[in-house]
Scaffold this motif. Structure first.
Motif, mmCIF file in Angstrom:
data_model
loop_
_atom_site.group_PDB
_atom_site.id
_atom_site.type_symbol
_atom_site.label_atom_id
_atom_site.label_comp_id
_atom_site.label_asym_id
_atom_site.label_seq_id
_atom_site.Cartn_x
_atom_site.Cartn_y
_atom_site.Cartn_z
ATOM 1 N N GLN A 177 0.875 -1.091 0.018
ATOM 2 C CA GLN A 177 0.022 -0.008 -0.139
ATOM 3 C C GLN A 177 0.889 1.302 0.041
ATOM 4 O OE1 GLN A 177 -2.482 -0.580 3.461
ATOM 5 N NE2 GLN A 177 -3.794 -2.117 2.460
ATOM 6 N N ASP A 178 1.917 1.155 0.900
ATOM 7 C CA ASP A 178 2.750 2.445 0.755
ATOM 8 C C ASP A 178 3.516 2.639 -0.750
ATOM 9 O OD1 ASP A 178 2.258 2.695 3.373
ATOM 10 O OD2 ASP A 178 4.232 1.788 4.015
ATOM 11 N N LEU A 179 3.990 1.613 -1.202
ATOM 12 C CA LEU A 179 4.352 1.539 -2.595
ATOM 13 C C LEU A 179 3.454 2.044 -3.456
ATOM 14 C CD1 LEU A 179 6.469 -1.732 -2.962
ATOM 15 C CD2 LEU A 179 7.334 0.641 -2.532
ATOM 16 N N ALA A 180 2.008 1.693 -3.474
ATOM 17 C CA ALA A 180 0.978 2.093 -4.091
ATOM 18 C C ALA A 180 0.827 3.568 -3.971
ATOM 19 C CB ALA A 180 -0.227 1.573 -4.093
ATOM 20 N N ARG A 181 0.765 4.138 -2.717
ATOM 21 C CA ARG A 181 0.455 5.478 -2.547
ATOM 22 C C ARG A 181 1.811 6.147 -3.282
ATOM 23 N NH1 ARG A 181 -1.498 3.775 2.369
ATOM 24 N NH2 ARG A 181 0.540 3.578 3.262
ATOM 25 N N GLU A 182 3.060 5.775 -2.957
ATOM 26 C CA GLU A 182 4.132 6.591 -3.623
ATOM 27 C C GLU A 182 4.232 6.445 -5.049
ATOM 28 O OE1 GLU A 182 7.642 4.719 -1.879
ATOM 29 O OE2 GLU A 182 7.324 5.243 0.131
ATOM 30 N N ALA A 183 3.656 5.473 -5.604
ATOM 31 C CA ALA A 183 3.633 5.470 -6.877
ATOM 32 C C ALA A 183 2.547 6.447 -7.724
ATOM 33 C CB ALA A 183 3.219 3.975 -7.606
ATOM 34 N N LYS A 184 1.510 6.458 -6.950
ATOM 35 C CA LYS A 184 0.415 7.425 -7.143
ATOM 36 C C LYS A 184 0.817 8.855 -7.154
ATOM 37 C CE LYS A 184 -4.641 8.101 -6.430
ATOM 38 N NZ LYS A 184 -5.908 7.809 -5.726
ATOM 39 N N ALA A 185 1.421 9.094 -5.892
ATOM 40 C CA ALA A 185 2.171 10.585 -5.838
ATOM 41 C C ALA A 185 3.088 10.853 -6.613
ATOM 42 C CB ALA A 185 2.801 10.437 -4.205
ATOM 43 N N ALA A 186 3.987 9.670 -7.190
ATOM 44 C CA ALA A 186 4.848 10.152 -8.152
ATOM 45 C C ALA A 186 4.184 10.388 -9.615
ATOM 46 C CB ALA A 186 5.863 8.931 -8.322
ATOM 47 N N SER A 187 3.229 9.346 -9.917
ATOM 48 C CA SER A 187 2.372 9.760 -10.977
ATOM 49 C C SER A 187 1.923 11.097 -11.152
ATOM 50 C CB SER A 187 1.209 8.778 -11.236
ATOM 51 O OG SER A 187 0.314 8.702 -12.306
ATOM 52 N N ARG A 188 1.192 11.583 -9.936
ATOM 53 C CA ARG A 188 0.644 12.832 -10.012
ATOM 54 C C ARG A 188 1.506 13.932 -10.080
ATOM 55 N NH1 ARG A 188 -2.511 10.879 -5.673
ATOM 56 N NH2 ARG A 188 -1.061 11.942 -4.122
ATOM 57 N N GLU A 193 4.545 17.658 -13.818
ATOM 58 C CA GLU A 193 5.788 18.208 -14.340
ATOM 59 C C GLU A 193 5.504 17.905 -16.008
ATOM 60 O OE1 GLU A 193 8.755 15.724 -13.127
ATOM 61 O OE2 GLU A 193 9.018 16.732 -11.156
ATOM 62 N N ARG A 194 4.783 17.208 -16.180
ATOM 63 C CA ARG A 194 4.743 16.987 -17.892
ATOM 64 C C ARG A 194 3.614 18.068 -18.219
ATOM 65 N NH1 ARG A 194 2.065 12.487 -17.744
ATOM 66 N NH2 ARG A 194 4.025 11.421 -18.332
ATOM 67 N N SER A 195 2.603 18.459 -17.452
ATOM 68 C CA SER A 195 1.712 19.635 -17.725
ATOM 69 C C SER A 195 2.792 20.893 -17.762
ATOM 70 C CB SER A 195 0.725 19.678 -16.814
ATOM 71 O OG SER A 195 -0.013 20.865 -17.154
ATOM 72 N N THR A 196 3.577 21.251 -16.813
ATOM 73 C CA THR A 196 4.591 22.160 -16.680
ATOM 74 C C THR A 196 5.437 22.409 -17.797
ATOM 75 O OG1 THR A 196 4.474 22.497 -14.409
ATOM 76 C CG2 THR A 196 6.309 23.351 -15.473
ATOM 77 N N VAL A 197 6.007 21.127 -18.366
ATOM 78 C CA VAL A 197 7.019 21.082 -19.644
ATOM 79 C C VAL A 197 5.955 21.683 -20.672
ATOM 80 C CG1 VAL A 197 8.171 19.477 -21.206
ATOM 81 C CG2 VAL A 197 8.356 19.561 -18.530
#
Length: 438
Positions: A177-188, A193-197
């Motif tokens: 679950q921690d990894l899933a939350r970290e992955a979701k946060a990293a995805s956001r 960052e993609r939107s900024t770029v």
């Protein structure tokens, strides 16, 4: 919102777990009934006591499975563990007490507890079951020390083993679950960052286009002025005074155009640096509109309507600049000779200025973007650097106001902005909910 989502997922997982345990309990009751019926007359006689306990177990298991009577909580889970332990104890007592082989059902209750609780709680369940079983068997008599110790040891070892496995599973689940939350946060974060770029790329492309447009806008008046100067220098004595006057008027007009462009560039630089000082004074609305119409070369096209307002607190030069930019924009996007409407009226604690053109309007999707720097409406080839509306928005917001665009009655666009009136001059900004009137 994210916390609510985690709570809902937790409740859903708990519900699925309890459903799995309910299915397992019903299956165990069914198998136990089959084994009991098969052993009648072989290992034991029929017993109304045993049939009653079996019936209670069947009703209880079906009730939990089908009716799902209460929310799946820790209290519910603890209650079902206690009921399971009691039913197993009564069942062992009804099917031969010390001779009953059904004592092994305690292990299944321990496994069900391990699916819900931690290691310490599972060991507590195993100890409680062992204590109950020992108390019942000793009270009933007829059991030796060796089988009693063996059965209690099996239940306790089962509690220790499955409890340890359950603990490892929970640790692994928390890690997942921690990894899933970290992955979701990293995805956001990656999406941001993609939107900024993408915005930076759009800005870079817009800047490149702006440089090309600005170069053209600078080159055209300079070329015209240079041509007039060279013409007068070479053949000025032979040119008729009227023609010379026309040439000089044209050169002056191009010089004014060049001056406006350079002023735009300087204003944008100051806006980006955050240094746009305002000198607020009470200014006559009619004078502001008249001066802006003259500055935009649209005086002959403007139809003015002023209602319920005479003066407005503002930086007169800045507000004239805003109106001139909007009038110039309206002139460029209207058919040649079309009338441009200017409406000024009080609106609550604000003064509303509106500039209506007779063009094709502004698409809904473009109504926010056109106020960004370097942005231009692409539906037709219209000269301009894309700075006018950006400057207008920045100056209006510096006054504590708001600017926008909507469809004008009869077609075209209605560019409007709201400036705090004298009674509202306290640093307030125009609220987003203020409706723009045509």
């Amino acid at each position: 919102m994210e916390g609510e989502g985690v709570a809902l997922r937790g409740a859903s997982e708990s519900g699925r777990l309890e459903l799995s345990i309910a299915v397992m309990r019903a299956a165990v009751v069914g198998v136990t009934a089959v084994v009991y019926v098969a052993s009648l007359g072989v290992r034991r006689p029929a017993s109304a006591y045993a049939v009653a306990v079996l019936a209670v177990a069947a009703v209880y298991s079906l009730w939990v499975l089908l009716a799902r009577p209460v929310e799946r909580t820790r209290a519910f889970a603890a209650g079902t563990v206690a009921l399971d332990t009691g039913i197993v104890t009564f069942w062992c007592h009804a099917t031969g007490a010390a001779r009953s082989e059904f004592w092994a059902l305690y292990v299944l209750v321990v496994i069900a507890a391990a699916m819900r609780f931690g290691l310490g709680e599972v060991l507590g369940v195993a100890l409680a079951q062992s204590a109950v079983y020992v108390a019942v068997m000793v009270a009933n008599g007829g059991i030796g020390l060796a089988p009693l110790v063996f059965r209690v040891s099996v239940v306790l070892l089962a509690g220790l083993s499955v409890g340890a496995l359950a603990r490892l599973r929970r640790v692994a689940e928390r890690g997942r679950q921690d990894l899933a939350r970290e992955a979701k946060a990293a995805s956001r974060e990656l999406a941001r960052e993609r939107s900024t770029v993408e915005r930076l790329q759009e800005m870079d492309a817009a800047k490149s286009e702006f440089v090309a447009i600005a170069a053209h806008e600078l080159r055209s008046p300079l070329a015209a002025i240079r041509g007039v100067v060279e013409t007068i220098r070479r053949v000025g004595d032979d040119v008729e005074p009227e023609v010379k006057g026309e040439l000089l008027d044209g050169a002056a007009e191009q010089a004014a155009r060049l001056s406006r462009l350079l002023d735009d560039l300087l204003t944008v630089s100051r806006i980006e640096a955050g240094s746009v000082p305002l000198r607020i004074t009470e200014s006559v609305v009619e004078d502001l509109v008249s001066e802006a119409a003259q500055a935009s070369d649209a005086a002959s096209l403007v139809s003015v309507s002023i209602k319920d307002v005479h003066t407005v607190p503002c930086d007169a030069d800045r507000l004239v600049r805003v109106l001139a930019n909007l009038l110039d924009n309206a002139r460029k996007h209207s058919p040649k000779g079309a009338v441009i409407g200017v409406d000024v009226q009080g609106e609550g604690d604000f003064v509303r200025f509106g500039v209506r053109d007779r063009g094709v309007g502004v698409p809904q999707s473009e109504r926010d973007a056109i106020f960004e720097r370097y942005r231009r409406i692409e539906e037709r080839a219209v000269l301009g650097t894309g700075l006018g509306l950006f400057i207008a928005r920045s100056l209006v917001e510096a006054h504590g106001g708001r600017i926008g665009v909507e469809d004008a009655p009869g077609g075209g666009a209605d560019f409007y902005f709201l400036i705090p009136s004298t009674s509202a001059r306290s640093g307030r900004r125009a609220p987003e909910g203020v409706a723009a009137k045509a």
